[in-house]
Design an enzyme around this catalytic site. Structure first.
Site, PDB file in Angstrom:
ATOM      1  N   GLY A 121     -84.981   9.820 -20.445  1.00 28.47           N
ATOM      2  CA  GLY A 121     -86.016  11.347 -20.589  1.00 28.47           C
ATOM      3  C   GLY A 121     -85.288  11.276 -22.335  1.00 28.47           C
ATOM      4  O   GLY A 121     -86.311  10.134 -22.847  1.00 28.47           O
ATOM      5  N   VAL A 122     -85.499  11.995 -23.192  1.00 29.98           N
ATOM      6  CA  VAL A 122     -86.184  12.326 -24.353  1.00 29.98           C
ATOM      7  C   VAL A 122     -84.871  11.616 -25.293  1.00 29.98           C
ATOM      8  O   VAL A 122     -84.650  11.553 -26.269  1.00 29.98           O
ATOM      9  CB  VAL A 122     -86.431  14.123 -24.721  1.00 29.98           C
ATOM     10  CG1 VAL A 122     -84.648  14.749 -24.893  1.00 29.98           C
ATOM     11  CG2 VAL A 122     -86.792  14.321 -26.197  1.00 29.98           C
ATOM     12  N   ASP A 123     -83.555  11.537 -24.623  1.00 29.88           N
ATOM     13  CA  ASP A 123     -82.893  11.023 -25.867  1.00 29.88           C
ATOM     14  C   ASP A 123     -83.369   8.931 -26.006  1.00 29.88           C
ATOM     15  O   ASP A 123     -83.235   8.977 -26.425  1.00 29.88           O
ATOM     16  CB  ASP A 123     -81.474  11.034 -24.504  1.00 29.88           C
ATOM     17  CG  ASP A 123     -80.127  10.281 -25.081  1.00 29.88           C
ATOM     18  OD1 ASP A 123     -80.031  10.225 -26.293  1.00 29.88           O
ATOM     19  OD2 ASP A 123     -79.221  10.361 -24.106  1.00 29.88           O
TER      20      ASP A 123
ATOM     21  N   SER B 171     -81.733  20.379 -20.778  1.00 29.87           N
ATOM     22  CA  SER B 171     -81.437  20.175 -20.022  1.00 29.87           C
ATOM     23  C   SER B 171     -82.462  20.628 -18.818  1.00 29.87           C
ATOM     24  O   SER B 171     -82.136  20.328 -17.452  1.00 29.87           O
ATOM     25  CB  SER B 171     -80.442  21.638 -19.371  1.00 29.87           C
ATOM     26  OG  SER B 171     -79.215  21.379 -19.789  1.00 29.87           O
TER      27      SER B 171
HETATM   28  N1  AR6 Z   1     -90.011  15.111 -26.348  1.00 27.61           N
HETATM   29  C1  AR6 Z   1     -90.374  16.000 -25.735  1.00 27.61           C
HETATM   30  N2  AR6 Z   1     -89.694  16.567 -24.632  1.00 27.61           N
HETATM   31  C2  AR6 Z   1     -88.877  15.220 -23.904  1.00 27.61           C
HETATM   32  C3  AR6 Z   1     -89.616  14.336 -24.574  1.00 27.61           C
HETATM   33  C4  AR6 Z   1     -89.969  13.624 -25.292  1.00 27.61           C
HETATM   34  N3  AR6 Z   1     -90.364  12.252 -25.897  1.00 27.61           N
HETATM   35  N4  AR6 Z   1     -89.477  13.321 -23.317  1.00 27.61           N
HETATM   36  C5  AR6 Z   1     -88.844  14.303 -22.278  1.00 27.61           C
HETATM   37  N5  AR6 Z   1     -89.131  15.257 -22.881  1.00 27.61           N
HETATM   38  P1  AR6 Z   1     -84.438  14.807 -20.133  1.00 27.61           P
HETATM   39  P2  AR6 Z   1     -81.702  16.731 -19.716  1.00 27.61           P
HETATM   40  C6  AR6 Z   1     -88.593  16.619 -22.011  1.00 27.61           C
HETATM   41  O1  AR6 Z   1     -84.020  14.214 -19.281  1.00 27.61           O
HETATM   42  O2  AR6 Z   1     -82.321  17.006 -18.294  1.00 27.61           O
HETATM   43  C7  AR6 Z   1     -80.776  11.724 -20.305  1.00 27.61           C
HETATM   44  O3  AR6 Z   1     -80.754  10.515 -19.843  1.00 27.61           O
HETATM   45  C8  AR6 Z   1     -88.521  16.479 -20.379  1.00 27.61           C
HETATM   46  O4  AR6 Z   1     -89.523  17.036 -20.100  1.00 27.61           O
HETATM   47  O5  AR6 Z   1     -84.640  14.535 -21.209  1.00 27.61           O
HETATM   48  O6  AR6 Z   1     -81.260  17.592 -20.697  1.00 27.61           O
HETATM   49  C9  AR6 Z   1     -79.491  11.845 -21.827  1.00 27.61           C
HETATM   50  O7  AR6 Z   1     -78.589  10.886 -22.006  1.00 27.61           O
HETATM   51  C10 AR6 Z   1     -87.835  17.837 -20.340  1.00 27.61           C
HETATM   52  O8  AR6 Z   1     -88.202  18.714 -20.209  1.00 27.61           O
HETATM   53  O9  AR6 Z   1     -83.223  15.862 -20.608  1.00 27.61           O
HETATM   54  C11 AR6 Z   1     -78.335  12.877 -20.458  1.00 27.61           C
HETATM   55  O10 AR6 Z   1     -77.641  11.979 -19.384  1.00 27.61           O
HETATM   56  C12 AR6 Z   1     -86.246  17.635 -21.344  1.00 27.61           C
HETATM   57  O11 AR6 Z   1     -87.530  16.614 -22.928  1.00 27.61           O
HETATM   58  C13 AR6 Z   1     -79.544  13.498 -19.740  1.00 27.61           C
HETATM   59  O12 AR6 Z   1     -80.590  12.586 -19.824  1.00 27.61           O
HETATM   60  C14 AR6 Z   1     -85.324  17.182 -21.223  1.00 27.61           C
HETATM   61  O13 AR6 Z   1     -85.087  16.527 -20.535  1.00 27.61           O
HETATM   62  C15 AR6 Z   1     -79.984  14.880 -20.242  1.00 27.61           C
HETATM   63  O14 AR6 Z   1     -81.083  15.675 -19.127  1.00 27.61           O
END
Ligand code: AR6
Length: 175
Positions: free
Chosen positions: A37-39, A121
């Site tokens: 994801g964003v991480d 989240s």
């Molecule tokens: N820019 C902005 N938003 C984004 C981007 C980006 N580049 N990429 C994804 N999103 P998530 P969580 C959005 O899954 O639910 C990771 O593996 C995405 O559409 O990134 O907090 C971590 O290491 C969604 O709306 O984070 C943790 O293990 C939002 O960002 C776990 O995922 C958050 O999605 C955290 O899960």
């Protein structure tokens, strides 16, 4: 809501790794060693130095936040926060609000004026976007009211649909 507070909140659609702000917030996990994801996107864009600095932090409990440099990102810093895995319990909301307060407090402590949040989240961790949006915006408005030095908070949503949810909620708040 006070118009001057409204003017300090910006809602955008796009990729958080492209923002040239004082800090972007990362939706990390408690190990702080990267992920999907964003991480994953933030670590890829920042380069391997970010992971090296994260390793030295030794993790972060849910609801707290830790700050690193931004390395190859246009943002000067990354604030890593750990959202709750959504299970529908009352403490989920408290923990998610803590993520916003911890991140905003860390930014204020370091006198950062601009900060950008993804929807913490709301991806892998499964938090319903409309509920998370209310928590994000309400918590941020309370914080901005108490901290005039924080000039701008951006909520950046990956999809246009998510952006509309945030915009509708902000527009619907009483003035
Ligand atoms: N820019 C902005 N938003 C984004 C981007 C980006 N580049 N990429 C994804 N999103 P998530 P969580 C959005 O899954 O639910 C990771 O593996 C995405 O559409 O990134 O907090 C971590 O290491 C969604 O709306 O984070 C943790 O293990 C939002 O960002 C776990 O995922 C958050 O999605 C955290 O899960």
């Amino acid at each position: 809501m006070d118009k001057t507070i409204r003017d300090r909140i910006d809602i955008q659609q796009g990729d958080i790794t492209g923002l040239a702000v004082d800090a972007i917030v990362n939706a990390a996990n408690s190990r702080l060693l990267g992920g999907g994801g964003v991480d994953g996107a933030i670590h890829r864009a920042a380069g391997p130095e970010l992971l090296a600095e994260c390793r030295a932090l030794g993790g972060c409990p849910t609801g707290e936040a830790r700050m690193t440099k931004g390395y190859r990102l246009p943002a000067r810093h990354v604030i890593h926060t750990v959202g709750p895995i959504y299970r529908g319990r009352p403490e989920d909301a408290r923990l998610l609000a803590n993520c916003y307060v911890s991140s905003l407090s860390l930014a204020a402590k370091h006198q950062l004026a601009s900060l950008a949040f993804p929807a913490i989240s709301c991806g892998v961790y499964g938090y319903p976007l409309a509920d998370a949006c209310r928590i994000a915006i309400d918590t941020t408005i309370d914080f901005l009211t108490a901290h005039p030095g924080m000039a701008q908070v951006i909520f950046i949503l990956f999809s246009d649909n998510d952006r509309r949810v945030y915009e509708r909620y902000l527009q619907g708040l009483p003035s």
